[in-house]
Design a protein around this motif. Structure first.
Motif, short mmCIF file in Angstrom:
data_model
loop_
_atom_site.label_atom_id
_atom_site.label_comp_id
_atom_site.label_asym_id
_atom_site.label_seq_id
_atom_site.Cartn_x
_atom_site.Cartn_y
_atom_site.Cartn_z
N ARG A 162 0.82 -1.20 0.00
CA ARG A 162 0.00 0.00 0.00
C ARG A 162 0.86 1.26 0.00
O ARG A 162 0.53 2.25 -0.63
N ARG A 163 2.00 1.20 0.69
CA ARG A 163 2.91 2.35 0.66
C ARG A 163 3.45 2.56 -0.76
O ARG A 163 3.58 3.70 -1.22
N THR A 164 3.72 1.48 -1.47
CA THR A 164 4.17 1.59 -2.86
C THR A 164 3.11 2.27 -3.71
O THR A 164 3.42 3.15 -4.52
N LEU A 165 1.85 1.89 -3.51
CA LEU A 165 0.76 2.52 -4.26
C LEU A 165 0.66 4.00 -3.92
O LEU A 165 0.50 4.84 -4.82
N THR B 291 -4.25 4.88 -13.27
CA THR B 291 -5.33 3.91 -13.50
C THR B 291 -5.04 2.65 -12.69
O THR B 291 -3.91 2.45 -12.22
N PHE B 292 -6.03 1.81 -12.59
CA PHE B 292 -5.82 0.55 -11.87
C PHE B 292 -4.73 -0.27 -12.55
O PHE B 292 -3.90 -0.88 -11.87
N GLN B 293 -4.71 -0.27 -13.88
CA GLN B 293 -3.70 -1.04 -14.60
C GLN B 293 -2.29 -0.54 -14.27
O GLN B 293 -1.36 -1.35 -14.11
N GLN B 294 -2.14 0.77 -14.15
CA GLN B 294 -0.83 1.32 -13.78
C GLN B 294 -0.44 0.92 -12.36
O GLN B 294 0.72 0.61 -12.10
N LEU B 295 -1.40 0.93 -11.46
CA LEU B 295 -1.12 0.51 -10.08
C LEU B 295 -0.79 -0.98 -10.03
O LEU B 295 0.15 -1.39 -9.35
N HIS B 296 -1.54 -1.77 -10.75
CA HIS B 296 -1.31 -3.22 -10.77
C HIS B 296 0.10 -3.54 -11.29
O HIS B 296 0.77 -4.44 -10.78
N ALA B 297 0.55 -2.77 -12.28
CA ALA B 297 1.87 -3.01 -12.86
C ALA B 297 3.01 -2.76 -11.86
O ALA B 297 4.12 -3.27 -12.04
N VAL C 65 -4.33 -6.58 -5.54
CA VAL C 65 -4.16 -5.14 -5.70
C VAL C 65 -5.50 -4.44 -5.43
O VAL C 65 -5.55 -3.40 -4.77
N SER C 66 -6.58 -5.03 -5.91
CA SER C 66 -7.91 -4.47 -5.67
C SER C 66 -8.22 -4.39 -4.18
O SER C 66 -8.79 -3.40 -3.72
N GLN C 67 -7.82 -5.39 -3.43
CA GLN C 67 -8.03 -5.36 -1.98
C GLN C 67 -7.22 -4.24 -1.33
O GLN C 67 -7.72 -3.53 -0.45
N HIS C 68 -5.98 -4.06 -1.77
CA HIS C 68 -5.15 -2.97 -1.24
C HIS C 68 -5.77 -1.61 -1.57
O HIS C 68 -5.82 -0.72 -0.72
N VAL C 69 -6.25 -1.47 -2.80
CA VAL C 69 -6.88 -0.22 -3.22
C VAL C 69 -8.13 0.03 -2.37
O VAL C 69 -8.37 1.16 -1.92
N SER C 70 -8.90 -1.01 -2.10
CA SER C 70 -10.11 -0.87 -1.28
C SER C 70 -9.78 -0.38 0.13
O SER C 70 -10.50 0.46 0.69
N LEU D 165 -7.14 1.41 0.99
CA LEU D 165 -6.72 2.81 0.89
C LEU D 165 -7.93 3.72 0.68
O LEU D 165 -7.98 4.82 1.24
N LEU D 166 -8.90 3.27 -0.09
CA LEU D 166 -10.14 4.04 -0.29
C LEU D 166 -10.89 4.18 1.03
O LEU D 166 -11.34 5.27 1.39
N ALA D 167 -11.03 3.07 1.76
CA ALA D 167 -11.77 3.08 3.03
C ALA D 167 -11.10 3.99 4.05
O ALA D 167 -11.79 4.62 4.87
N ALA D 168 -9.79 4.06 4.01
CA ALA D 168 -9.05 4.92 4.95
C ALA D 168 -9.06 6.38 4.50
O ALA D 168 -8.57 7.25 5.23
N GLY D 169 -9.59 6.65 3.33
CA GLY D 169 -9.64 8.02 2.83
C GLY D 169 -8.32 8.53 2.29
O GLY D 169 -8.14 9.73 2.12
N LEU D 170 -7.39 7.62 2.02
CA LEU D 170 -6.07 8.02 1.54
C LEU D 170 -6.01 8.19 0.03
O LEU D 170 -5.08 8.80 -0.50
N ILE D 171 -6.99 7.61 -0.67
CA ILE D 171 -7.07 7.81 -2.11
C ILE D 171 -8.52 8.05 -2.49
O ILE D 171 -9.44 7.72 -1.75
N SER D 172 -8.68 8.66 -3.66
CA SER D 172 -10.01 8.89 -4.21
C SER D 172 -10.05 8.25 -5.59
O SER D 172 -9.01 7.94 -6.18
N VAL D 173 -11.25 8.05 -6.10
CA VAL D 173 -11.41 7.45 -7.43
C VAL D 173 -12.39 8.28 -8.24
O VAL D 173 -13.38 8.77 -7.71
#
Length: 120
Positions: free
Chosen positions: A19-22, A32-38, A47-52, A54-62
């Motif tokens: 998650r820190r890498t993301l 994009t998700f593809q860029q994050l996945h790469a 990766v989707s779970q990590h993104v979720s 980060l979203l739940a913690a309010g650290l990223i937006s979509v």
């Protein structure tokens, strides 16, 4: 200082190196998700779970574009909570390192070989 539930979520979210890498990548700009996945040697599901998280913690937006492509961006404000918490310890480390530096200076000054620049 006790952490609030929101702060605990932030701390848990950044505790994982993936998650820190993301977050580091998103600090450079939206992705994009593809860029994050790469960036990670993980499955899309992982990766989707990590993104979720980060979203739940309010650290990223979509933002979802009309073509359904999702773009993720860093929301830096919650990271201030971590900085505030770490700030409590900055004074300690400053005093500790200053004291260590002074002890080293006294030790070097007490060694006769140090004054001449020679080492034993």
């Amino acid at each position: 200082m006790t952490r609030t539930a929101g702060q605990a979520d932030t701390f848990r979210a950044v505790a994982d190196s993936s998650r820190r890498t993301l977050l580091e990548a998103l600090a450079e700009g939206p992705k994009t998700f593809q860029q994050l996945h790469a960036l990670l040697p993980l499955t899309k599901s992982a990766v989707s779970q990590h993104v979720s998280i980060l979203l739940a913690a309010g650290l990223i937006s979509v933002v979802v574009a009309p073509d359904r492509r999702r773009t993720y961006a860093l929301v830096p404000e919650p990271l201030q909570e971590i900085d505030d918490w770490v700030d409590q310890y900055r004074g300690f480390w400053t005093r500790y390192l200053d004291g260590l530096g002074e002890a080293m200076r006294r030790h070097r000054a007490s060694r006769p070989d140090t004054k001449s620049g020679r080492r034993p």
